[in-house]
Scaffold this motif. Structure first.
Motif, PDB file in Angstrom:
ATOM      1  N   ARG A  91       0.799  -1.226   0.000  1.00  0.00           N
ATOM      2  CA  ARG A  91       0.000   0.000   0.000  1.00  0.00           C
ATOM      3  C   ARG A  91       0.834   1.280   0.000  1.00  0.00           C
ATOM      4  O   ARG A  91       0.292   2.362   0.165  1.00  0.00           O
ATOM      5  N   CYS A  92       2.131   1.153  -0.168  1.00  0.00           N
ATOM      6  CA  CYS A  92       2.993   2.334  -0.242  1.00  0.00           C
ATOM      7  C   CYS A  92       3.156   2.704  -1.707  1.00  0.00           C
ATOM      8  O   CYS A  92       3.822   1.991  -2.472  1.00  0.00           O
ATOM      9  N   LYS A  93       2.572   3.817  -2.100  1.00  0.00           N
ATOM     10  CA  LYS A  93       2.525   4.220  -3.500  1.00  0.00           C
ATOM     11  C   LYS A  93       3.892   4.407  -4.125  1.00  0.00           C
ATOM     12  O   LYS A  93       4.061   4.227  -5.322  1.00  0.00           O
ATOM     13  N   TRP A  94       4.867   4.799  -3.346  1.00  0.00           N
ATOM     14  CA  TRP A  94       6.206   5.073  -3.884  1.00  0.00           C
ATOM     15  C   TRP A  94       7.067   3.823  -3.970  1.00  0.00           C
ATOM     16  O   TRP A  94       8.136   3.843  -4.556  1.00  0.00           O
ATOM     17  N   ASN A  95       6.641   2.716  -3.387  1.00  0.00           N
ATOM     18  CA  ASN A  95       7.445   1.494  -3.373  1.00  0.00           C
ATOM     19  C   ASN A  95       7.188   0.694  -4.650  1.00  0.00           C
ATOM     20  O   ASN A  95       6.262  -0.103  -4.720  1.00  0.00           O
ATOM     21  N   ASN A  96       8.041   0.900  -5.645  1.00  0.00           N
ATOM     22  CA  ASN A  96       7.891   0.227  -6.930  1.00  0.00           C
ATOM     23  C   ASN A  96       8.832  -0.961  -7.086  1.00  0.00           C
ATOM     24  O   ASN A  96       9.148  -1.370  -8.209  1.00  0.00           O
ATOM     25  N   ALA A  97       9.287  -1.530  -5.967  1.00  0.00           N
ATOM     26  CA  ALA A  97      10.084  -2.754  -6.028  1.00  0.00           C
ATOM     27  C   ALA A  97       9.226  -3.845  -6.663  1.00  0.00           C
ATOM     28  O   ALA A  97       8.016  -3.937  -6.401  1.00  0.00           O
TER      29      ALA A  97
END
Length: 161
Positions: A91-97
């Motif tokens: 749910r972390c929008k910036w976490n694109n791993a």
């Protein structure tokens, strides 16, 4: 004009960005979720620089005036297509791993939404809910300390220790 610049100029609509074209422009690190430029894209974006800007919690990469969500580009880079919806598992929008992303439909993606509190811990961005799970602290208790007692995430996590 550099080769990279001419490739960028060839992108006139979203459909022009193919898997091969994306890989010639950017390198994606699946462990960190960060895209970097393969060459000098313009006067501000140089070879090796992190690509994109943040808006509303997401990272967007602009190529020849067309804005692409980095999480969708990750799918194009890794799988060769861009799904209509991409769900950030934590749910972390910036976490694109890569291990945090999954192709989704609108209904499933909306079911996974929650306001995420992001804070800096040991110099790295963390989602509060996952950090609480990792260290065995009750998320709702920490959330209460933040909302009702006005504490910062760090203070709420260490309160009473």
């Amino acid at each position: 004009m550099s080769t990279l610049t001419s490739i960028i100029k060839s992108i006139r609509k979203r459909e022009d960005l193919t898997h091969d074209v994306l890989k010639s422009l950017l390198t994606y690190n699946p462990d960190t979720g960060i895209f970097t430029w393969n060459g000098d894209a313009n006067a501000r974006a140089m070879k090796g620089d992190e690509a994109g800007t943040k808006a509303k919690g997401y990272r967007y990469i602009t190529i020849n005036g067309i804005k692409f969500a980095a999480h969708r580009l990750a799918f194009l880079y890794m799988e060769g297509y861009m799904p209509d919806e991409v769900d950030h598992d934590d749910r972390c929008k910036w976490n694109n791993a890569w291990n945090n992303l999954k192709a989704s439909d609108r209904r499933s993606n909306n079911a996974n939404k929650e306001d995420s509190i992001v804070f800096i811990f040991n110099g790295m961005k963390q989602c509060l809910k996952h950090h609480c799970q990792d260290i065995g602290v009750n998320y709702n208790t920490v959330l209460y300390r933040i909302n009702a007692m006005g504490m910062s995430p760090q203070e709420a996590l260490s309160y009473g220790l």
